[in-house]
Design a protein around this motif. Sequence first.
Motif, short mmCIF file in Angstrom:
data_model
loop_
_atom_site.label_atom_id
_atom_site.label_comp_id
_atom_site.label_asym_id
_atom_site.label_seq_id
_atom_site.Cartn_x
_atom_site.Cartn_y
_atom_site.Cartn_z
N CYS A 228 0.85 -1.19 0.00
CA CYS A 228 0.00 0.00 0.00
C CYS A 228 0.88 1.24 0.00
O CYS A 228 1.78 1.38 0.84
N VAL A 230 1.55 5.21 0.57
CA VAL A 230 1.05 6.28 1.44
C VAL A 230 1.76 7.58 1.08
O VAL A 230 2.95 7.60 0.79
N THR A 238 -3.80 7.21 1.12
CA THR A 238 -3.27 6.00 0.50
C THR A 238 -3.61 5.94 -0.97
O THR A 238 -4.58 6.55 -1.44
N LYS A 279 -5.46 -0.58 3.85
CA LYS A 279 -5.21 0.87 3.81
C LYS A 279 -5.21 1.47 5.21
O LYS A 279 -4.35 2.29 5.56
N LEU A 283 -1.96 3.26 7.13
CA LEU A 283 -1.96 4.58 7.73
C LEU A 283 -1.55 4.53 9.20
O LEU A 283 -0.84 5.41 9.70
#
Length: 354
Positions: A228, A230, A238, A279, A283
């Motif tokens: 993912c 970021v 994301t 996601k 984060l």
Amino acid sequence: MKKTLGIIFGGVSSEHDISCISAKGIISNLDYDRYNVVLIGITKDGRWFIYNDDINLIPEDKWVYSKNLVPAFISPDTSIHGLITCRGEIIRLDVVFPVLHGKNGEDGTIQGLFQLAQIPFVGCDATSSGVCMDKAVTNAVADTVGINQAKWLAVTQYEYSKKQDEIVDKAIEKLGLPIFVKPANAGSSVGISKAHNKEELKSAVEKAFKEDKKAVLEEFIDGFEVECAVLGNDEPITGEVGQIVAAADFYDFDAKYNNPQSQLHIPAQISEEKRNEVKAQALKVYTSLGCQGLSRVDFFVKKDTEEVVFNEINTIPGQTPISMYPKLFEAVGVPYKELINRLIDLALERGGKI
């Protein structure tokens, strides 16, 4: 008015060649209406040069043979705010994009130089870069904030030299077999091995110590890898979640960069609900480790239960033609050129005083 942007590539690292490929990707997609660009190459033995020649010579490290090299270095003196050349010339830099992977580029060392000079730069600061580079420290923080990850343990080369059999037996008892062994401070899967028995485990630990003085041993997760991207400072966002189908037994250096049989799926072949979970966890990892600018956060998804398990974080992800980070933002409508602009804007927003 155009900003003067320094792009630094190469470096004293096992990932020097990947850095050069990434640099060409970024240089080729810059918005030259916004930036005056100064290319700064670092050789494998640590010499710094301003490079003003064909960018196509950069990926295969042929730039080092150019006749248009000017020795120069970034000064930590805040009044310089940029480069000093061998001729005594000063080139002020408004912002720097370090396209450096691995040691001496992604571990907080060069970020500390930028911070001393008070030059804005793309990516995480010295502290978070160092924390994220050291897999043992990353894992310890992840445990503290409740991020789900594989069972693990860390061992230094000194400890291992004193208690080899005891440490190996303890690892097998705690983690089971097979076991993944990684250098604590290395990237692009350099020095990583999968050990199926005691003898392989000993060899894997010795291999890891060739890259770093500390090794991390991790429980095998029977699953597939998802990644993912970021982006952001105080309010990170994301990109899409991508999935890796490795051509090898696991996604090692060769599978990442040399084997065309490795496949990427964007979006990952999991449910939307599961992608949203990835996601959210990305984060959480990003903010817990104090990241800013950009990072790529990698996870495993277990085959039987679809449980999401944190693997590792990369604070200067690859920007090669097959790299996942830019592709994951392209998948949510952020073209590569715009992504680079956003990264530089985030650096300028944060400023040189961190």
